[in-house]
Design a protein around this motif. Structure first.
Motif, PDB file in Angstrom:
ATOM      1  N   PRO A 301       0.838  -1.203   0.000  1.00  0.00           N
ATOM      2  CA  PRO A 301       0.000   0.000   0.000  1.00  0.00           C
ATOM      3  C   PRO A 301       0.873   1.254   0.000  1.00  0.00           C
ATOM      4  O   PRO A 301       1.860   1.333   0.728  1.00  0.00           O
ATOM      5  CB  PRO A 301      -0.796  -0.120   1.306  1.00  0.00           C
ATOM      6  N   GLY A 302       0.509   2.212  -0.841  1.00  0.00           N
ATOM      7  CA  GLY A 302       1.344   3.403  -0.987  1.00  0.00           C
ATOM      8  C   GLY A 302       2.400   3.267  -2.057  1.00  0.00           C
ATOM      9  O   GLY A 302       3.040   4.249  -2.443  1.00  0.00           O
ATOM     10  N   GLU A 355      -4.321   2.950  -7.558  1.00  0.00           N
ATOM     11  CA  GLU A 355      -4.198   3.983  -6.537  1.00  0.00           C
ATOM     12  C   GLU A 355      -4.438   5.368  -7.125  1.00  0.00           C
ATOM     13  O   GLU A 355      -4.907   6.279  -6.420  1.00  0.00           O
ATOM     14  CB  GLU A 355      -2.822   3.914  -5.867  1.00  0.00           C
ATOM     15  N   VAL A 402      -6.583   2.995   1.031  1.00  0.00           N
ATOM     16  CA  VAL A 402      -6.449   4.433   0.784  1.00  0.00           C
ATOM     17  C   VAL A 402      -7.442   5.230   1.625  1.00  0.00           C
ATOM     18  O   VAL A 402      -7.100   6.281   2.185  1.00  0.00           O
ATOM     19  CB  VAL A 402      -6.629   4.738  -0.714  1.00  0.00           C
ATOM     20  N   CYS A 458      -0.299   5.272   2.797  1.00  0.00           N
ATOM     21  CA  CYS A 458      -1.336   5.775   1.886  1.00  0.00           C
ATOM     22  C   CYS A 458      -1.514   7.280   2.048  1.00  0.00           C
ATOM     23  O   CYS A 458      -1.778   7.991   1.071  1.00  0.00           O
ATOM     24  CB  CYS A 458      -2.657   5.046   2.122  1.00  0.00           C
TER      25      CYS A 458
END
Length: 479
Positions: A301-302, A355, A402, A458
């Motif tokens: 994530p991110g 994303e 997110v 995120c």
């Protein structure tokens, strides 16, 4: 044929937004005099009477009013001022511009009453021309978004020097939960409705879909991932500063709230382009999606600070011209964005394109109403995902991370019609209101929850994406 119309206590409906209807005086008389004894349908009776001054109604696909939009923007002084007045910048498809063109070409004397497609539906059931409801009226560039009344300057824009005559043809907007009256005798005699059956104000398909998707509490969000992507959200008030993109409408059942719509053109086609460009060796479309999903699972994530913007067409939110993909990397404490020709790991492209949409919606909603995303976790308002891409659990996981909210999905393919029925129930049954949100939420189920440790990366990605987007607007923006 087998519907028990005699058991129906109230009727509302959903009409395609931005369609406009032009009644003749003979049409209004024919509407009032609909007769079951004639043996003809309502449509046949209205057609025989010459009910409409313009047979082919302009709809949302009519973009021929560019000059009117420019003139409205000049009148207000800027695009943002139009949005401040009406909830949207000047939009070609909005029916206020179509009304204006009709007045300029045919004159007000050629029309006895003006409707939208939604209020036409209510009018047919009532046997009287019904007022437009406030939620659909916001999609006209004609209503004051704060007072929920027609804006005097905009009435004069539509019919210069004739605002009193225009008002006689276009009643003030009514509340979306208004009971307009009961069904006309035609519908009782021909279809078996009871005399007590209430007609509740109809609204547009998007306002009705807001209710049908269960967005009935402040902070609720629904994101549709399709050919284009759409984000709907419930907000408590008109934002202090209007955004140069997106649209604002009064909520159709929450008296003090509004709902916003953000639209994005680079949806499924763009996601498939990234899939094909980077995961082509996999056999067939199913194999490509499998490899794409595997890449989502293999990246964090991110995305390690890597963000991207991908285009297959011009974007409208924000207005950025189509071009090659933009990639960058943000670093904690840095104001700028480090441009990248490519990501270190090709799999990062899969995460970046997903994303991209989650981060853009998060950032834009935060700009629209900073408090909207403050509540997270299990106590947060609902986040609903619909559309083709929402079938992929790995994509759902990205949105959960997110937004830091559980992601819910609802199998409701008739959201607008269902929402209209819910609105009818809400308008006539006070007992339905207290637990309506819970009853609607029970129709969806949680499909993904935020991964532990995903909040900080995120948040950093959201900041990096905002910088990349600002760079794209500066270098490739249309305005």
């Amino acid at each position: 044929q087998s519907c028990p119309f005699g058991r129906v206590a109230a009727v509302s409906g959903s009409g395609q937004q931005h369609g406009s209807v032009y009644w003749t005086a003979a049409g209004v008389d024919a509407l009032r005099g609909l007769s079951a004894a004639s043996g003809q349908t309502a449509a046949a009776q209205l057609r025989a009477a010459g009910a409409f001054a313009q047979e082919a109604s302009p709809i949302w696909m009519d973009t021929s009013t560019t000059s009117s939009c420019k003139e409205l923007t000049d009148l207000a002084g800027s695009p943002l001022k139009v949005a401040d007045w009406t909830g949207s910048t000047a939009q070609e498809r909005f029916s206020g511009h179509h009304f204006r063109r009709f007045v300029a070409e045919r004159g007000l004397a050629a029309v006895a009453a003006l409707s939208l497609v939604s209020s036409l539906g209510a009018s047919l059931l009532l046997g009287e021309v019904a007022a437009v409801d406030i939620s659909d009226a916001a999609g006209m560039n004609l209503m004051d978004i704060r007072t929920k009344k027609w804006h005097e300057k905009l009435l004069d824009f539509v019919a210069p020097g004739q605002t009193a005559d225009l008002r006689r043809r276009l009643a003030e907007p009514q509340n979306s939960w208004e009971v307009c009256g009961t069904v006309h005798s035609f519908w009782m005699q021909r279809y078996g409705f009871v005399a007590e059956c209430n007609v509740v104000a109809w609204s547009g398909d998007n306002p009705c879909a807001v209710v049908g998707n269960g967005l009935v509490e402040e902070g609720d969000i629904a994101i549709s991932l399709g050919t284009s992507d759409t984000a709907l959200s419930v907000i408590p008030d008109v934002p202090k500063s209007p955004l140069p993109f997106g649209h604002l409408f009064p909520h159709p059942i929450l008296k003090s709230c509004y709902w916003s719509m953000l639209c994005y053109t680079n949806g499924d086609v763009t996601r498939r382009r990234v899939r094909d460009d980077f995961f082509a060796p996999a056999a067939g479309a199913e194999g490509k999606w499998s490899a794409f999903s595997e890449a989502l699972r293999a990246t964090e994530p991110g995305n390690g600070g890597a963000v991207g913007m991908f285009f297959t067409t011009d974007e409208i939110t924000p207005a950025v011209n189509q071009g090659g993909a933009l990639r960058g990397r943000g670093a904690a404490g840095q104001e700028g964005i480090e441009p990248l020709d490519r990501f270190e790991d090709a799999r990062q492209n899969a995460r970046a394109v997903i994303e991209m949409r989650a981060l853009s919606i998060r950032n834009h909603l935060s700009s629209l109403m900073p408090s909207l995303l403050e509540r997270t976790g299990s106590e947060a308002p609902q986040l609903l995902l619909t559309g083709g891409a929402s079938c992929n659990p790995d994509i759902l996981q990205v949105f959960a991370d997110v937004f830091q909210r559980p992601v819910r999905c609802m199998e409701n393919f008739e959201g607008a019609a269902f929402g209209a029925a819910v609105r009818a129930l809400h308008a006539v049954d006070p007992k339905a209101a207290p637990d309506l949100a819970d009853r609607l939420r029970a129709l969806s189920s949680v499909r993904a929850t935020p991964a532990p440790g995903s909040a900080a990366p995120c948040a950093a990605a959201a900041a990096a994406y905002a910088r990349l987007e600002a760079k794209a607007v500066k270098e490739h923006g249309r305005f």
